[in-house]
Write an enzyme that holds these catalytic residues in place. Sequence first.
Site, short mmCIF file in Angstrom:
data_model
loop_
_atom_site.label_atom_id
_atom_site.label_comp_id
_atom_site.label_asym_id
_atom_site.label_seq_id
_atom_site.Cartn_x
_atom_site.Cartn_y
_atom_site.Cartn_z
N LYS A 1 21.73 42.31 32.96
CA LYS A 1 22.14 42.39 31.54
C LYS A 1 21.00 41.96 30.63
CE LYS A 1 27.01 41.83 32.59
NZ LYS A 1 28.29 41.12 32.47
N ASP B 1 33.22 41.63 25.66
CA ASP B 1 33.90 42.02 26.89
C ASP B 1 35.26 42.65 26.59
OD1 ASP B 1 32.40 41.45 29.23
OD2 ASP B 1 32.80 39.30 29.04
N GLN C 1 30.16 35.02 31.81
CA GLN C 1 30.22 35.78 33.07
C GLN C 1 31.31 35.19 33.98
OE1 GLN C 1 28.38 38.52 33.53
NE2 GLN C 1 29.02 38.95 35.61
N1 L34 Z 1 32.59 38.34 31.55
N2 L34 Z 1 32.28 38.97 33.75
C1 L34 Z 1 32.31 39.30 32.45
N3 L34 Z 1 32.05 40.55 32.00
C2 L34 Z 1 31.77 41.54 32.89
O1 L34 Z 1 31.58 42.79 32.46
C3 L34 Z 1 31.71 41.24 34.25
N4 L34 Z 1 31.36 42.16 35.21
C4 L34 Z 1 32.03 42.11 36.52
C5 L34 Z 1 31.89 40.67 37.03
N5 L34 Z 1 32.07 39.66 36.00
C6 L34 Z 1 32.01 39.93 34.67
C7 L34 Z 1 30.11 42.62 35.39
O2 L34 Z 1 29.21 42.47 34.57
C8 L34 Z 1 31.20 43.11 37.31
N6 L34 Z 1 29.98 43.26 36.56
C9 L34 Z 1 28.84 43.97 37.02
C10 L34 Z 1 27.69 44.12 36.26
C11 L34 Z 1 26.58 44.78 36.74
C12 L34 Z 1 26.58 45.31 38.00
C13 L34 Z 1 27.70 45.18 38.78
C14 L34 Z 1 28.82 44.50 38.28
C15 L34 Z 1 25.35 45.98 38.50
O3 L34 Z 1 24.29 45.83 37.93
N7 L34 Z 1 25.46 46.74 39.60
C16 L34 Z 1 24.37 47.46 40.22
C17 L34 Z 1 23.87 46.79 41.49
C18 L34 Z 1 23.63 45.36 41.39
C19 L34 Z 1 23.24 44.71 42.71
O4 L34 Z 1 22.20 45.13 43.28
O5 L34 Z 1 23.96 43.84 43.19
C20 L34 Z 1 24.89 48.85 40.61
O6 L34 Z 1 24.08 49.76 40.71
O7 L34 Z 1 26.09 48.97 40.84
#
Ligand code: L34
Length: 281
Positions: A52, A119, A96
């Site tokens: 982020k 959010d 988060q």
């Molecule tokens: N307050 N908490 C709050 N807001 C959110 O919107 C979230 N979420 C979820 C968990 N807790 C939260 C996220 O940000 C899930 N989440 C989230 C954000 C980014 C990614 C996955 C989940 C992400 O960047 N995923 C990448 C891979 C990351 C890795 O290598 O682990 C992808 O390509 O899916």
Amino acid sequence: MAVKIDGKAIAAAVRAEVRAEAEAMTKQGNTPGLAVILVGDDPASRVYVNNKKKACAEAGIYSEEFTLPAETTQEELLALVEELNNRKDIHGILCQLPLPKHLDDKAVIAAISPEKDVDAFHAANVGHILIGDYTFLPCTPAGVMELLHRTDISVEGKQCVVIGRSNIVGKPMAMLLLHENATVTICHSRTQNLKEVCRGADVLVAAVGRAGFVTPDMVKPGAVVIDVGINRNAEGKLCGDVDPAVEEVAGYITPVPGGVGPMTIAMLLKNTITAAKALTK
Ligand code: L34
């Protein structure tokens, strides 16, 4: 073989649009600002928060991280939220999740000013969404809708099945699909005949939190399958809720990683711009 919906590429397109808006706002002296609170040292949360922050920097959004130790008290966390509610240079506040067990996430969400709640978890914003009169949408469901729009997939009149009923994904996801005139079914751990219900779906959204939960026998041939899962397998590899073999049956599928995750972040940036515009008007 299913067409892969490239969340990484679509997220990059959204981020480029956000960047243009952020630059224009900065020229007027209103740089959008996001505060990200991270409590404790959950390694997955660390990765998401880093993603982020990086996305903010690339989009020209000011971001400030508040990293608090796992032992932080509820009072300390609420005091920080209050301070951020009052800061003029911060337009979005995100805490988060998950929080360490001794902290009350509901109280923290309730303390965030609804105008800065990028959010869209605050009850006021959830209510606005339910009646279809909203400023922000929660990032993950909004990201899924954006993936569908930019892939020219319409849900109007279609059977859409959401597996999972969380406040963060399942429930708002169902509502956003309904707003676009889908016929929506929400499934969960008590659903009877889950396989049959899922097989009726033209669009199947999996938000269960269990690796490989959706198997090919649960998918209608040609269906659109959206994988919201972000699970780690025994080797620590990231995998979704959808069994990779579903690719053989589905018409469209989102990969993990590179599907919904990057969209969640792109929509967070969009919400931050929206918040900043509304607050600096
Ligand atoms: N307050 N908490 C709050 N807001 C959110 O919107 C979230 N979420 C979820 C968990 N807790 C939260 C996220 O940000 C899930 N989440 C989230 C954000 C980014 C990614 C996955 C989940 C992400 O960047 N995923 C990448 C891979 C990351 C890795 O290598 O682990 C992808 O390509 O899916």
